[in-house]
Design a protein around this motif. Structure first.
Motif, PDB file in Angstrom:
ATOM      1  N   ARG A  17     -15.177   8.567   3.986  1.00 14.47           N
ATOM      2  CA  ARG A  17     -14.127   8.054   4.867  1.00 14.47           C
ATOM      3  C   ARG A  17     -14.552   7.977   6.321  1.00 14.47           C
ATOM      4  NH1 ARG A  17      -9.011  10.521   1.580  1.00 14.47           N
ATOM      5  NH2 ARG A  17      -8.948   8.777   0.094  1.00 14.47           N
ATOM      6  N   SER A  18     -15.776   8.370   6.598  1.00 12.56           N
ATOM      7  CA  SER A  18     -16.284   8.190   7.968  1.00 12.56           C
ATOM      8  C   SER A  18     -17.755   7.811   7.884  1.00 12.56           C
ATOM      9  CB  SER A  18     -16.117   9.453   8.817  1.00 12.56           C
ATOM     10  OG  SER A  18     -15.490  10.472   8.090  1.00 12.56           O
ATOM     11  N   LEU A  19     -17.988   6.624   7.320  1.00 14.67           N
ATOM     12  CA  LEU A  19     -19.350   6.144   7.135  1.00 14.67           C
ATOM     13  C   LEU A  19     -19.998   5.925   8.503  1.00 14.67           C
ATOM     14  CD1 LEU A  19     -20.513   5.704   4.365  1.00 14.67           C
ATOM     15  CD2 LEU A  19     -20.021   3.276   4.576  1.00 14.67           C
ATOM     16  N   PHE A  20     -21.258   6.295   8.625  1.00 12.26           N
ATOM     17  CA  PHE A  20     -22.017   6.118   9.867  1.00 12.26           C
ATOM     18  C   PHE A  20     -21.280   6.729  11.059  1.00 12.26           C
ATOM     19  CE2 PHE A  20     -22.883   2.381   7.159  1.00 12.26           C
ATOM     20  CZ  PHE A  20     -24.157   2.740   6.764  1.00 12.26           C
ATOM     21  N   GLY A  21     -20.557   7.800  10.808  1.00 12.78           N
ATOM     22  CA  GLY A  21     -19.908   8.529  11.889  1.00 12.78           C
ATOM     23  C   GLY A  21     -18.688   7.849  12.474  1.00 12.78           C
ATOM     24  N   ALA A  22     -18.125   6.871  11.726  1.00 19.19           N
ATOM     25  CA  ALA A  22     -16.921   6.205  12.244  1.00 19.19           C
ATOM     26  C   ALA A  22     -15.705   7.091  11.954  1.00 19.19           C
ATOM     27  CB  ALA A  22     -16.750   4.847  11.583  1.00 19.19           C
ATOM     28  N   GLU A  23     -15.396   7.967  12.893  1.00 17.14           N
ATOM     29  CA  GLU A  23     -14.325   8.940  12.669  1.00 17.14           C
ATOM     30  C   GLU A  23     -12.965   8.339  12.970  1.00 17.14           C
ATOM     31  OE1 GLU A  23     -14.663  11.992  11.539  1.00 17.14           O
ATOM     32  OE2 GLU A  23     -16.817  12.360  11.715  1.00 17.14           O
ATOM     33  N   GLY A  24     -11.966   8.851  12.290  1.00 20.33           N
ATOM     34  CA  GLY A  24     -10.579   8.570  12.659  1.00 20.33           C
ATOM     35  C   GLY A  24     -10.114   7.147  12.379  1.00 20.33           C
ATOM     36  N   HIS A  36     -11.420   1.036   7.393  1.00 20.64           N
ATOM     37  CA  HIS A  36     -12.782   1.576   7.375  1.00 20.64           C
ATOM     38  C   HIS A  36     -13.575   0.959   6.224  1.00 20.64           C
ATOM     39  CE1 HIS A  36     -15.613   4.674   5.815  1.00 20.64           C
ATOM     40  NE2 HIS A  36     -15.932   4.798   7.096  1.00 20.64           N
ATOM     41  N   ALA A  37     -12.977   0.968   5.045  1.00 19.05           N
ATOM     42  CA  ALA A  37     -13.661   0.417   3.878  1.00 19.05           C
ATOM     43  C   ALA A  37     -13.862  -1.076   4.027  1.00 19.05           C
ATOM     44  CB  ALA A  37     -12.860   0.724   2.612  1.00 19.05           C
ATOM     45  N   LEU A  38     -12.815  -1.776   4.491  1.00 18.04           N
ATOM     46  CA  LEU A  38     -12.891  -3.238   4.644  1.00 18.04           C
ATOM     47  C   LEU A  38     -14.000  -3.605   5.612  1.00 18.04           C
ATOM     48  CD1 LEU A  38     -11.493  -6.011   4.054  1.00 18.04           C
ATOM     49  CD2 LEU A  38     -10.181  -5.644   6.133  1.00 18.04           C
ATOM     50  N   PHE A  39     -14.012  -2.893   6.731  1.00 14.80           N
ATOM     51  CA  PHE A  39     -14.985  -3.223   7.767  1.00 14.80           C
ATOM     52  C   PHE A  39     -16.413  -2.990   7.272  1.00 14.80           C
ATOM     53  CE2 PHE A  39     -17.784  -1.800  11.208  1.00 14.80           C
ATOM     54  CZ  PHE A  39     -17.827  -2.953  11.962  1.00 14.80           C
TER      55      PHE A  39
END
Lengths: 122, 896
Positions: free
Chosen positions: B480-487, B493-496
Motif C-alpha cells: 500500500r505504499s509502493l516506492f515509499g508513496a505514503e498516505g 495508489h494502485a491505479l497510479f
C-alpha cells in the motif's frame, strides 16, 4: 392456342431449318438476326413462342431475356433458349435468366417441334 | 409480506420471460432480417449493462459513504461517449474489419496475432472480472436477505451462500443455453442482446419509480428534497480532486476495456452508425440512472434506522414504508442489473478463454483431427461454468463484508491494464508485441499485488507482515505504499502505480524492440483502419490445397456453411464446384472467417499448418515495404532487402496475373471453338434430318438443303484447317520454306486466289508495279497466305458502293512495307485493338464465311517472318500494314 413463332438467330441456315420444321407443322414463323433491336421486334411481332439464340451480334440473348422478364408485358412469354455452348454452366445461367426451356445446338428437329408445342400448350 | 416462495416464483417467471424474449428473437433472426430489433435503440440499451447491480443498489450506498463521488462512475463513460467518440468508432471499425471476437482477440490480433498476448489479456480479464461477478452474486443474495428479514412470517432464508450458489448456477444455465448456441462469435447473440435491452428498460423504470416515489410521495417535491440534502451529511462531503480524477479515468477506461462492454460495444454492434445515436443516448441513460441517487440516499438516511446497509436503501426504503409493490419492482430492477451483467460477462470471458487458452493449448497438443466445433462449444460451456465458479469462490472468500462499490472499482483498475496496449495499438505504429506483453504483465502484477490480493483482507492471502514491513522486510515494496508513496488512497495508489509502470514499460520496450513483418502489417491495419485502400495480405499463394482447407473449415464452421463459403469463393473466381484457387485474397477471407470462430491467432496457426508453416509470406513483406517512411528509421540494409523482395513479389504477382489471364483466355477459346463447331453442325443435322424423312420433298428444296449441308461441311473443314494452322504456328512447330520472289509475283498470286470471293462484285485494285519489283528472300508461301487473307477480307467486308483496293509497297533499307487499304468504312475504333485476336469476327458469320481466325493467323505468320502486321487508323478505310525484313533472319529461321 397461338400459332406464331419468332426466331431470333443470326445463322440464316439455322433459321431456315427451324422455319421449315415449324411451318410444316402449321406455325407462322418470323425471324430476326440482330440482338440490338430484338426487344422492339419482339414487342411488335408479339409471338406466342420465342426462340432466342444466346450468341447474337449486338446484344446477348441472356440480356434480352433478362429485359423481357423485367417487363410485365413479356414476363410470361414462353422462351426457348438456344445455345451453342452446351456446358452445365450455360444451362444454369439460362434458368437464372428465366428461360422457359433450354436447348443445346445441334438439336434434333423433333426436339424443337416438341418444345414449341409444349410451350404454346402450357 | 412477500413469502419466499412467491419471491422465487417471481424471479423464475421473470427469467422465463427473458428466456422467451431471447428465444423468439433468435428464431426470428433466423427467419428474416431483424429490423427494429437491430436498431440503435436496442444497441444503446444493451450498452446499459455498464449499469450493474453496483450502480443500481451500490450507488446509493456510495453516496451515503462518500458523497457525490459516485458520479465519477457515470462521468467517465459520458466523457468518452461525448468527448472521444472517434476512439469508439475506430474500435468498432477495427473490430469489424478484423472480425474480432473479444478484447483479448483485438490485442492479440494487433500485435502480430500473438497467442501469448491473447492468453495474458484473457487471464487478466478473468481475474479482474471475478470480484465484479462476485459483486453481482452478493447484491442478489443481499436483496433476497432483505425480504427475508422484513418478513414477519420469518420464512427461513436458506444459507446466504446457498442463495449465491443457486443464483450462480441459474445464470450459468441461461448463459450456456443462449451464449453457446452457435459457434461463430461474429454471428452475434441477437436473442441475448434483446433480452438485456429489456432488462435495461426494467432497471431504469424501477429506479425512476422508486426515485419519483421518494421525491413526490415521501418528501414534498424537489424543493423539500433539496432542503433535506443541504441539511444532510452528504452535503458536507468535500470533493477530493485526486480521487475524482482517478476514478473518472478508471471508469472512462472501463467503458471499453471491460470484457462485457467490449462485447456489446464492438462485437455485438450491427452497424457502425448506431454509435452516433449511442453517443448521446447512452449518456442520457446514465444521467437518468443517477438522477435520484442522492434523494434516495438522503431520505434513506433520515427515515431508516442507523446501521442498515445503505447499499440496499433502494429496496429497504419502500419496504419500510409498506410499499411492497415498489420494493418488488426495485428488486426486479436489481435482479435485471445483476443478471444482464453476469450473462454478457460470462459470454465474453468464455469466448476469450476458449479461443486464447483452451484452443491454442489443444492445437499445440494435437494435429487438427476430428470435429473441432464440438470441442470449441464445450470449451465455451466449461469456461462459462468456470467463470461463474470463480466469481462464487471470490464471493465466499472475500465478498461477505466488502461494500459493493469497492469491489467494482477493483475490477475497473484491473481491466484498465489493457488500456496502454489498446490505445497504443490503435494509434502508434511503433507499439510492439514485446512492449504490450511487458506492459500488461507489469501492470497486471502491480494490480494483483497492490489491490486485488489485499482486497481479500489483511492476513488472508498476503500475510500481515507484508503490509506492515514489506515482503522480506523491504519497506519500499509494501503493497500500500509502493516506492515509499505514503498516505495515498489505496485505490488511487494502485491505479497510479499499475498504469504508470504499465505504460512506461510498454513504451520503453516497444521503442527498443523491432517488430517482425506480420506484426508491422497488422500495425498498419489497425492504425490506418480508416485508410481503406490498404488490404490485408496474410498469405501468398503457397502450396495450399483448397481441398485440405475445405476439410479444416468444415470442422470449424460446420459442413453447411463451410461449403457455402467455399462455393461462393469459387463462384467469385468464376469457377464451378467447391474448390476455389488458393489466391491470397481467398486465404485472407478464409482466415478472417475462421477468426470469427476460433480467434485470429488460432485461425492463423491452423491455416499456417496447412499452407506449410510459412509464417512470413512475400506479400507480407511487400505490405511492409509500403511503409517506407517507417522503414527509413531502421537499417538501410533492411530497406534494400525489402525493396528487392517487393520487386520479386511484383514480378511474381505479374507472372501470376499473366498465367490467370492465359487460363481465362484458354477457357474462352475452347468455348468459342465449341460454338464455332456446333453452329455449322446444327444446320447439317437439321437439314439432314429433313432430307432423311420418307415423304418426298420437292426436288428444288432437296437440292437447296443438300447444298447447305455441303457448304456447312466445307465451313467446318475450313475451320479445322485454320485451327490446325494456327496451332502449328503458335506452338512453333512450323517449318519455314525460304525462297526468293518479287513482291509483284506474290501480290498477283494473292489477287488471283481471292477472285473467287464475291465474284459478282466489281472490284478495282490500284497497284504500283515499279515499287513491287523488290525481291524478298523469305517463306513466300506464308507471305502469300497473309496477302490472300488481307485481299479476301477487303472483298468480303469493304462496304463501299464502288469498292477499291490500294496496294502500296515501300522498300525501307533492309525492310519492306506493304499497305493494303480499301475504301470502305473501316474498323470501328473500339474494335481495332481486338481484330488480331482469335474469333474476333466483327460482323455476322455467314457474310464473312470465315471462322474469325484469319487475322490471328496473319499475325502469327508475320511474327515468324520476323515482321509485324498492324492496323493503320485514319486511312479512309480498313488499312493494314505489313513490315518485314527482305531477308528472313537467321535466328528466326533457326528457331523455327
Amino acid at each position: 392456342m397461338g400459332r406464331r413463332v419468332l426466331v431470333i438467330e443470326d445463322e440464316p441456315n439455322i433459321v431456315a431449318a427451324i422455319s421449315f420444321i415449324l411451318s410444316r407443322d402449321g406455325w407462322s414463323v418470323e425471324s430476326h438476326a440482330d440482338g440490338q433491336d430484338a426487344l422492339e421486334v419482339i414487342r411488335r411481332v408479339a409471338p406466342d413462342v420465342l426462340i432466342l439464340d444466346v450468341m447474337l451480334p449486338g446484344r446477348s440473348g441472356y440480356d434480352i431475356l433478362h429485359d423481357l422478364r423485367a417487363d410485365p408485358a413479356t414476363a410470361a412469354l414462353p422462351v426457348l433458349l438456344l445455345t451453342a455452348k452446351g456446358q452445365p454452366r450455360d444451362r444454369e445461367q439460362a434458368e437464372r435468366c428465366g428461360a422457359s426451356r433450354f436447348m443445346a445446338k445441334p438439336f434434333a428437329n423433333t426436339e424443337v417441334l416438341a418444345s414449341v408445342r409444349a410451350l404454346a400448350g402450357g | 409480506m412477500v413469502p419466499f416462495d412467491v419471491l422465487v416464483l417471481v424471479c423464475l417467471a421473470y427469467v422465463a420471460f427473458l428466456f422467451a424474449v431471447a428465444f423468439l428473437v433468435e428464431r426470428r433472426a433466423r427467419a428474416r432480417p431483424l429490423g427494429w430489433l437491430r436498431s440503435p435503440v436496442i444497441y444503446t440499451l444493451s450498452l446499459s449493462i455498464y449499469c450493474t447491480a453496483w450502480t443500481f443498489y451500490g450507488a446509493v450506498g456510495y453516496a451515503v459513504r462518500s458523497g457525490l463521488e459516485f458520479l465519477t462512475i457515470y462521468l467517465g463513460p459520458t466523457l468518452v461517449f461525448v468527448g472521444w467518440w472517434l476512439l469508439l468508432r475506430k474500435l468498432v471499425r477495427v473490430g469489424k474489419a478484423q472480425r474480432v471476437t473479444s478484447i483479448a482477440d483485438l490485442i492479440s490480433s494487433r500485435f502480430g496475432k500473438s497467442s501469448g498476448l491473447g492468453a495474458l489479456v484473457t487471464l487478466l480479464c478473468v481475474v479482474a472480472a471475478t470480484p465484479y461477478i462476485a459483486l453481482q452474486l452478493q447484491s442478489m443474495s443481499l436483496s433476497f436477505a432483505v425480504f427475508a428479514a422484513d418478513s414477519s412470517e420469518g420464512w427461513a432464508l436458506p444459507d446466504r451462500n446457498a442463495t449465491g450458489l443457486w443464483v450462480a448456477g441459474g445464470l450459468a444455465l441461461f448463459t450456456i443455453l443462449f451464449g453457446t448456441r452457435n459457434l461463430d462469435a461474429n454471428e452475434q447473440h441477437h436473442g441475448v442482446v434483446t433480452a438485456i435491452a429489456v432488462e435495461a428498460v426494467v432497471k431504469l423504470v424501477a429506479l425512476l419509480t422508486v426515485g419519483v416515489f421518494v421525491v413526490w410521495v415521501v418528501a414534498d417535491g424537489p424543493a423539500d428534497v433539496f432542503a433535506r440534502i443541504r441539511a444532510s451529511e452528504i452535503a458536507a462531503w468535500e470533493i477530493q480532486p485526486g480521487r475524482w480524477a482517478g476514478l473518472t479515468f478508471a471508469a472512462a477506461a472501463a467503458i471499453f476495456c471491460l470484457p462485457r462492454m467490449f462485447q456489446v460495444l464492438v462485437v455485438e454492434n450491427a452497424d457502425e452508425r448506431h454509435l452516433v445515436t449511442a453517443s448521446w443516448a447512452f449518456p442520457l441513460y446514465l444521467f437518468l440512472m443517477s438522477l435520484f441517487v442522492v434523494p434516495i440516499a438522503v431520505v434513506g438516511l433520515e427515515l431508516l434506522p442507523a446501521g442498515l446497509n445503505p447499499d440496499l436503501y433502494v429496496l429497504t426504503l419502500p419496504l419500510s414504508l409498506g410499499r411492497e409493490d415498489l420494493a418488488m419492482l426495485a428488486f426486479l430492477g436489481g435482479f435485471s442489473s445483476a443478471t444482464s451483467m453476469v450473462i454478457i460477462e460470462a459470454i465474453a470471458l468464455a469466448t476469450m478463454v476458449s479461443n486464447h487458452i483452451v484452443m491454442p493449448l489443444w492445437l499445440r497438443a494435437a494435429r487438427v483431427t476430428g470435429d473441432v466445433r464440438g470441442l470449441v462449444l464445450n470449451a465455451r460451456r466449461l469456461s462459462i461454468l468456470a467463470v461463474l465458479g470463480l466469481g462464487y469462490a471470490y464471493y465466499r472468500i472475500a465478498g461477505g463484508g466488502a461494500a459493493l462499490a469497492a469491489m467494482g472499482l477493483i475490477a475497473f483498475v484491473g481491466v484498465a491494464q489493457v488500456l496502454p496496449a489498446l490505445i497504443g495499438g490503435l494509434y502508434w505504429r511503433g507499439a510492439t508485441r514485446l512492449g504490450a506483453l511487458a506492459g500488461v504483465s507489469a501492470g497486471f502484477a502491480v494490480w494483483l499485488y497492490t489491490l486485488f490480493l489485499p482486497s481479500f483482507g489483511v492476513g488472508v492471502v498476503l500475510p500481515e507482515a507484508v503490509f506492515a514491513e514489506g515482503p522480506l522486510g523491504v519497506g519500499w515494496l509494501r503493497p500500500r505504499s509502493l516506492f515509499g508513496a505514503e498516505g495515498m488512497d489505496p485505490l488511487l495508489h494502485a491505479l497510479f502505480w499499475s498504469l504508470a509502470l504499465n505504460a512506461g514499460v510498454f513504451c520503453l520496450v516497444s521503442a527498443l524492440s523491432f517488430p517482425p513483418p506480420v506484426e508491422r502489417v497488422q500495425a498498419a491495419q489497425f492504425v490506418d483502419v480508416f485508410d481503406l485502400s490498404r488490404r490485408t495480405r496474410g498469405w501468398a499463394r503457397g502450396g495450399a490445397e483448397a481441398e485440405e482447407l475445405l476439410v479444416m473449415a468444415q470442422r470449424i464452421l460446420g459442413p453447411g456453411s463451410a461449403q457455402e463459403f467455399f462455393r461462393a469463393e469459387a463462384d467469385r473466381q468464376g469457377k464451378e464446384g467447391f474448390l476455389p484457387d488458393t489466391t491470397p485474397e481467398f486465404i485472407d477471407r478464409l482466415e478472417r472467417r475462421l477468426a470469427g470462430s476460433v480467434g485470429a491467432a488460432t485461425a492463423h496457426a491452423m491455416i499456417g499448418q496447412i499452407i506449410g508453416g510459412a509464417a512470413v509470406s512475400v506479400e507480407d513483406l511487400m505490405a511492409v515495404a509500403n511503409e517506407t517512411a517507417q522503414i527509413m528509421e531502421y537499417s538501410s540494409q533492411l530497406q534494400e532487402k525489402s525493396e528487392e523482395l517487393s520487386r520479386t513479389a511484383r514480378a511474381l504477382a505479374e507472372a501470376n496475373e499473366k498465367l490467370t489471364q492465359i487460363s481465362i483466355q484458354k477457357d474462352a477459346f475452347l468455348s468459342q471453338i465449341s460454338h464455332e463447331l456446333r453452329t455449322p453442325m446444327t444446320s447439317i443435322r437439321a437439314f439432314s434430318e429433313i432430307l432423311m424423312e420418307p415423304d418426298g420433298l420437292p426436288d428444288e428444296l432437296r437440292t437447296r438443303y443438300a447444298r447447305i449441308i455441303h457448304d456447312e461441311a466445307i465451313r467446318l473443314t475450313r475451320l479445322l484447317d485454320d485451327l490446325l494452322d494456327l496451332s502449328v504456328l503458335e506452338h512453333g512447330a512450323v517449318q519455314l520454306q525460304e525462297s526468293a520472289a518479287t513482291l509483284r509475283e506474290l501480290i498477283d498470286r494473292a489477287i488471283l486466289a481471292s477472285n473467287s470471293i464475291a465474284p459478282e462484285r466489281e472490284f478495282a485494285i490500284e497497284r504500283d508495279p515499279p515499287a513491287e519489283a523488290v525481291t524478298v528472300m523469305t517463306d513466300t508461301g506464308r507471305l502469300t497466305q497473309v496477302l490472300i487473307n488481307l485481299v479476301s477480307n477487303a472483298r468480303k467486308y469493304c462496304d463501299a458502293a464502288h469498292p477499291r483496293l490500294r496496294i502500296a509497297v515501300r522498300a525501307q533499307g533492309e525492310a519492306v512495307e506493304v499497305d493494303v487499304v480499301d475504301n470502305g468504312s473501316g474498323i470501328p475504333r473500339e474494335s481495332q485493338a481486338l481484330i488480331f485476336e482469335k474469333f474476333a469476327r466483327l460482323t455476322d458469320t455467314t457474310r464473312a464465311g470465315g471462322a474469325g481466325l484469319g487475322l490471328a493467323i496473319c499475325r502469327e505468320i508475320m511474327g515468324k517472318l520476323g515482321g509485324t502486321i498492324i492496323y493503320v487508323p485514319g486511312q479512309g478505310g480498313a488499312a493494314f500494314r505489313l513490315r518485314f525484313p527482305r531477308q528472313l533472319p537467321r535466328q528466326v529461321a533457326g528457331v523455327a
